[in-house]
Design an enzyme around this catalytic site. Structure first.
Site, short mmCIF file in Angstrom:
data_model
loop_
_atom_site.label_atom_id
_atom_site.label_comp_id
_atom_site.label_asym_id
_atom_site.label_seq_id
_atom_site.Cartn_x
_atom_site.Cartn_y
_atom_site.Cartn_z
N ARG A 114 -13.25 11.66 74.36
CA ARG A 114 -12.92 10.74 75.08
C ARG A 114 -11.52 10.32 75.32
O ARG A 114 -10.82 9.89 74.23
CB ARG A 114 -13.80 9.27 74.97
CG ARG A 114 -15.44 9.53 74.89
CD ARG A 114 -16.22 8.25 75.01
NE ARG A 114 -15.99 7.54 76.00
CZ ARG A 114 -16.31 6.37 76.30
NH1 ARG A 114 -17.25 5.64 75.35
NH2 ARG A 114 -16.22 5.73 77.60
N ASP A 140 -9.04 -0.85 75.80
CA ASP A 140 -9.26 0.47 75.19
C ASP A 140 -7.75 1.19 74.95
O ASP A 140 -7.64 1.84 74.08
CB ASP A 140 -9.92 1.37 76.25
CG ASP A 140 -11.42 1.05 76.32
OD1 ASP A 140 -11.73 0.06 77.20
OD2 ASP A 140 -12.19 1.26 75.54
O1 MRU Z 1 -17.01 3.06 77.75
P1 MRU Z 1 -16.96 2.20 76.77
O2 MRU Z 1 -18.34 1.21 76.53
O3 MRU Z 1 -16.78 2.84 75.27
O4 MRU Z 1 -16.00 1.11 77.10
C1 MRU Z 1 -15.75 -0.04 76.39
C2 MRU Z 1 -14.85 -1.01 76.63
O5 MRU Z 1 -14.08 -0.79 77.83
C3 MRU Z 1 -14.59 -2.01 75.84
O6 MRU Z 1 -14.10 -3.29 76.46
C4 MRU Z 1 -13.30 -1.74 75.12
O7 MRU Z 1 -13.52 -0.66 74.25
C5 MRU Z 1 -12.75 -2.80 73.98
S1 MRU Z 1 -14.36 -2.90 72.78
C6 MRU Z 1 -13.68 -3.84 71.36
#
Ligand code: MRU
Length: 360
Positions: free
Chosen positions: A90, A242
């Site tokens: 990712r 992220d």
């Molecule tokens: O695609 P995801 O579900 O991994 O995305 C998660 C998010 O965007 C969260 O807001 C981010 O990772 C912060 S989690 C503490």
């Protein structure tokens, strides 16, 4: 956090059995099941398919992925391949890169036959530290909620997007950590939960974990937040991140930017809860420097849920032949962010560097 009264973390290792357990998040909210992972390849798949997701948890899972890889090939080349394959799972969250770099730096300095045992230890350390960082975020964010609670004689309405709760970390969460702390401290809070299409992390995960902890909440469609803000029904917004640039530009789940715009227009405080491993000190301009993951169009074209007979089904939403696009994250410019709740304290987005240099 507790699930039906029993304490769980999202990931736990069993080095004796050479495996790692995760909660399979693709089954929630309808089934709560853990999954045993025995190889680095299985961990890569779990990250790609979002059985584990959320930037901090992805970092922790990748660290254990390296430990699994070291069981079979503890050479320098084996370490390099494991790290680069895991990194490719990712692209947007910086925690993945941070955790892999840390594992690589730690293990490369150790003779190969000792790498396996040390990899399990270092991955466990990353997990323990994640919990500590989130507890600190909880306490700093709690003060913001307490301040609001002091001004109103009613529950504090907090809007959140996606899932930045304990399921997205090892435990506690980031954006939800101050909310849990406020609830546990007896402050009346109510959470507006954005459903978060296309994968519905809000509707499926945030609603589930808030419900498990007894926090009052209401799930809303992704388009409803602006309307609620215009009508005084949102006191503050707290989201996760992220990857955050050193300037405070904030990359988070797609749709975050629109909530920030609406909050700005309505003078509603917009906070991001950010543990230090989610800050990318190497970048300045979030918009041009952060790679946005483009996921499968299928996630937009289809939706899954529980049928009346209790079975889980996936159905097609779009007309046959309509193309779909699926950018998974967006960037909210720092100028729209009121403050960043970090493990070191709360600061304005442009004060991140001084907050961390002063306190470290
Ligand atoms: O695609 P995801 O579900 O991994 O995305 C998660 C998010 O965007 C969260 O807001 C981010 O990772 C912060 S989690 C503490």
């Amino acid at each position: 956090m507790k699930v039906n009264g029993e304490h769980f973390k999202t990931i736990w290792a069993d080095p004796r059995l050479k495996s790692v357990h995760i909660i399979d998040q693709t089954l929630l909210p309808h089934r709560f099941e853990s999954l045993q992972i025995h190889s680095v390849e299985a961990m890569e798949l779990a990250i790609k398919t979002m059985q584990v997701r959320g930037a901090p948890l992805i970092g922790a899972a990748a660290a254990y992925g390296v430990a699994l890889a070291m069981l079979h090939d503890d050479s320098d080349a084996g370490l390099a391949v494991a790290c680069s394959d895991l990194l490719a799972t990712r692209p947007t969250g910086v925690n993945l890169q941070w955790a892999l770099q840390r594992m690589h730096n730690h293990l490369i300095a150790i003779e190969p036959r000792r790498r396996n045992i040390n990899a399990w230890k270092e991955a466990a350390k990353i997990c323990d530290e994640d919990v500590k960082l989130n507890r600190a975020i909880a306490q700093h964010g709690l003060k913001l909620i307490q301040r609001l609670a002091g001004k109103h004689d009613r529950p504090i309405n907090i809007l959140t997007h996606c899932n930045a709760g304990w399921l997205a970390t090892v435990d506690w969460g980031t954006a939800l950590a101050p909310i849990y702390a406020a609830h546990d401290a007896g402050i009346a809070v109510h959470v507006w939960v954005d459903e978060t299409r296309p994968r519905n992390q809000g509707a499926s995960l945030t609603a589930w974990e808030l419900g498990m902890h007894g926090v009052p909440h209401t799930v809303i469609s992704d388009s409803a937040g602006g309307h609620l803000m215009q009508h005084g029904q949102v006191d503050m917004v707290i989201v996760g991140a992220d990857r955050v640039a050193r300037t405070g530009d904030l990359c988070n789940k797609i749709g975050t930017y629109l909530k920030a715009l609406a909050a700005f227009d309505n003078r509603i405080p917009f906070y991001a809860a950010v543990p230090s491993p989610s800050i990318d000190w190497t970048i300045e301009d979030g918009l041009s420097e952060i790679a946005i993951e483009q996921r499968s169009a299928d996630e937009v074209a289809r939706i899954s849920g529980k049928l009346a007979d209790g079975s889980i089904a996936t159905v097609q939403l779009l007309p046959a032949g309509s193309p779909a696009a699926n950018p998974a994250f967006d960037v909210t410019p720092a100028r729209l962010v009121t403050g960043i709740i970090t493990n070191q304290g709360v600061c304005a987005p442009d004060q991140l560097t001084s907050l961390f240099t002063e306190k470290t």
